[in-house]
Design an enzyme around this catalytic site. Sequence first.
Site, PDB file in Angstrom:
ATOM      1  N   TYR A 111       0.816  -1.216   0.000  1.00 21.14           N
ATOM      2  CA  TYR A 111       0.000   0.000   0.000  1.00 21.14           C
ATOM      3  C   TYR A 111       0.850   1.268   0.000  1.00 21.14           C
ATOM      4  O   TYR A 111       0.485   2.251  -0.646  1.00 21.14           O
ATOM      5  CB  TYR A 111      -0.948   0.013   1.199  1.00 21.14           C
TER       6      TYR A 111
ATOM      7  N   GLU B 125       5.391 -26.809  17.482  1.00 23.33           N
ATOM      8  CA  GLU B 125       4.640 -26.453  16.277  1.00 23.33           C
ATOM      9  C   GLU B 125       3.323 -25.780  16.595  1.00 23.33           C
ATOM     10  O   GLU B 125       2.933 -24.830  15.929  1.00 23.33           O
ATOM     11  CB  GLU B 125       4.408 -27.705  15.411  1.00 23.33           C
TER      12      GLU B 125
ATOM     13  N   ASP C  58       4.174 -32.190  14.838  1.00 25.42           N
ATOM     14  CA  ASP C  58       3.272 -33.315  14.550  1.00 25.42           C
ATOM     15  C   ASP C  58       4.072 -34.450  13.935  1.00 25.42           C
ATOM     16  O   ASP C  58       5.109 -34.229  13.299  1.00 25.42           O
ATOM     17  CB  ASP C  58       2.186 -32.906  13.542  1.00 25.42           C
TER      18      ASP C  58
END
Lengths: 364, 506
Positions: free
Chosen positions: A106, A199, A251
């Site tokens: 922007y 995580e 995981d």
Amino acid sequence: MGSNKKERIVGNKKSKVLSSLKNLGSRVYNQLENGFFPSITMPSRSTENINYDPDLRQYILGEKIVLRNSRIFTQTRGFTQLVWAATFSHELASQRKTSTLRDVYYSAQAYEMVFKDQQESNNIITDLETVLGLSREDFNIFPEERSAVFGDLTIAYTVPGYEGRTLNLTSHPDGVLIGPALTSAEFVGTTADKVIAIEKGGLFTRFVEENVHKKFNALLISTAGQAPRATRHFIRRLNREFNLPVYIFTDGDPWGMHIAMVIISGSANAAHLRELTTPDAKWMGVWASDIVDYKLPTYPLKEVDFTRLHELQRDPRYQTDPLWQKEIKTFLKIRKKAEQEAFSRYGLTYIVDEYLPAKLGETK
Amino acid sequence: MAQQTFQEISASDFFYRNRDIAGFTNPTRAIFATIRELVENSLDAAETIKVLPDVYVRLSFAKVGNQESQVFKLRVEDNGAGILPKHIPSAFGQVLYGSKYTLKQQRGTFGLGGKMAILYGQITTHQPAHVTSSTGTAKIYSFKLMMDIQKNRPIILDRRVSTNKGQWRGTIVEFCLEGDYLRAKPKVLEYFKQTAMVNPYANLTFVDPKGRLYKFTRGTTSMPDPPKETEPHPYGVDVELLQRLIQVTPYKNMLEFLKNEFHRVGEITAQKFLAFSNLSPRKNPKRLSHAELVSLMQNLKKFEKFLPPDSSCLSPLGEDLLKAGILKELKPEFLVVHQRKPSTYAGHPFIIETAIAYGGEIPKKNNFVIYRFANKIPLLYDEASDVSYRVINSMNWSRYKVTQDMPIAIVVHICSTKVPYKTVGKEFIADRPEVRREIANELRGVARKLQHFLSRRAHVNKEKKKFSVFIKYLPKIAQFSTDLAGKEKIPDIEKLLKSVRKFGIE
């Protein structure tokens, strides 16, 4: 005494960033002054120029150089954007203000520099990183913060208005965002002797609640998925400045495994950057063999998971430690995956009481 | 069969009964055809004496009729040659009037267009026609005429002579007719526009029944050379024409007849031909039996040693004039015109002129705009049946990087002593192989030039686009780098910009 030295390093870094940007400006300016269409060279980021460096234990860019030439009309616009981005970054850095990629997109419009879309402006920032060999955080352009740190680490701010103020990162139980202020802060001291990166935000909160930082004398970091570059750099600093071993807990699937790998060896996308990797960090779990050993609740691996596992099997970063190949093979054999939360089947504290100590011992 | 019909009824009676074939099909077509025939006569009249044509046409309400069909008064004035008073009654009151049958390129081919128009007016309104004319002498002659249809003879109702003080020369025709102008209007206006395009040296003025003035001003004062009169070529004659030639010829033997009445037939060729067709050179042509006549016609076509017709009898517009006309009426961005070398079909010489115009006032449609002209008259009906239309549509335009949605106008002009019209109404050109081949070759030539223009334009546009990029961004690069380097003075980039400004871009 140590703090003085660090201040100088931070100050040096900052003036190095500013002078690199200014040098770039002078290069372009001089070419114009001498009556040439300005051009800039930089290492190519094309895939064939991205190589794995076994010594650095990360991806690096090869010898191939590309030329951004304002004389070639298809590049003129991009070249202008690059010079603008440098000017804008210089302004940010010298005024000690920060910005985000979205903000850059922007802000350009205020200079009548229109980017087609966010991707175009992101690419230009990456070009600038490549030209200067600095990461965008160095010139104060940050991603949206989402990762956090908790534990006994005392930092001293360098951001305007907070210079010299210190903070102990146990002061807020949700953790402190690893944003521009923390990234540019100096490390004053810590009593921790290890770093555990997690995580998932949920598990990070559980660890704080269960006093993992005290029980294991650790600094806890939530990566919130793939660790942002600021976080990777932050982890590296903890490892380098305090010699803290880093353990990564994700995981039990190819994606989690790769989150750990990016912290350890970096990504191909950041091959033009240094100081984002922590080669000595360890992936502590959830391993495929943990799924078997702890009889965790599982999901079957999907087609995409298999594809990813085969990719990782060939990836040079996964050739460094036999652990990776062994775990990939196990995943392929058991055809199952498990999440970090799977340990809750044995009760809320099982993971802290049983699993963590065992794994920390195992990965040491 | 036509021959027998002529024997039974008069020529004007024949055309009265068959007015459809001459283009007077309905009230709409009648208005269009009437205006067109008279305008063309006027243009011819001016061109024969090499005078820049000024044609004034006024159509006004004569009587209020019903919606479908109203009675109009038509007045057409020209500055042409004028007509000698002794010829005026026949010239306007007798169909197929003519003294000698020579051939030259003319707008009207059958010599009946203007008369047909007057005949139509008389049939629909029962009113006489007024004809005023002077050849520039001291006198002006005015006639009030009607036509005896059965006898094909003019009836003179009134004849006046006045002094020609202003040395006026020209012809004024005024008569009433029934028609539907409202429906005819688009075609009439298109007719004037296209006529102006192909006659760029003419001033055309049209005042319609509502008093609206349409003015087409000439864009050039040069005119094409007028066509020379020529005898018919042996390959181009039929029994009918042979009969007429024999009727009017003063020559009493075949050798002289052939030598003098036919185009490009000399002593030796005539002798060879007579030997070829077993005719005595001394035979009187007026004594030929019907069977001999037919066999003569067939032999004329069979004999291979006649020289091809030459084109001196043709008056094409020429590239410059065609260019002027199209520039004037279409104001295109790009124009290429080309005139092809003369060619022949069935003993008739013809010349094809073509043009392709791009952009300007040419509208973007899903098809090319096709302008068809024959002997300087526009053809406005039955486009899809015309040979040009077929040639254009069978061409592979993508070879020339041209698509049908581009603003493109294609002009095809055929000049001939005998334009191969398919119908008496003169609306479209027949698909003759010789004509088709010439048109196709010609169009390929101009299409290639259009392709060059388009690719050059694309190149210039690309250069322009490049330059606009430099002009937009180079100043910014200069500004940013000055700021970033911490300098005061912005580098001068004018030289750099000049170095990338290619020829042809503004």
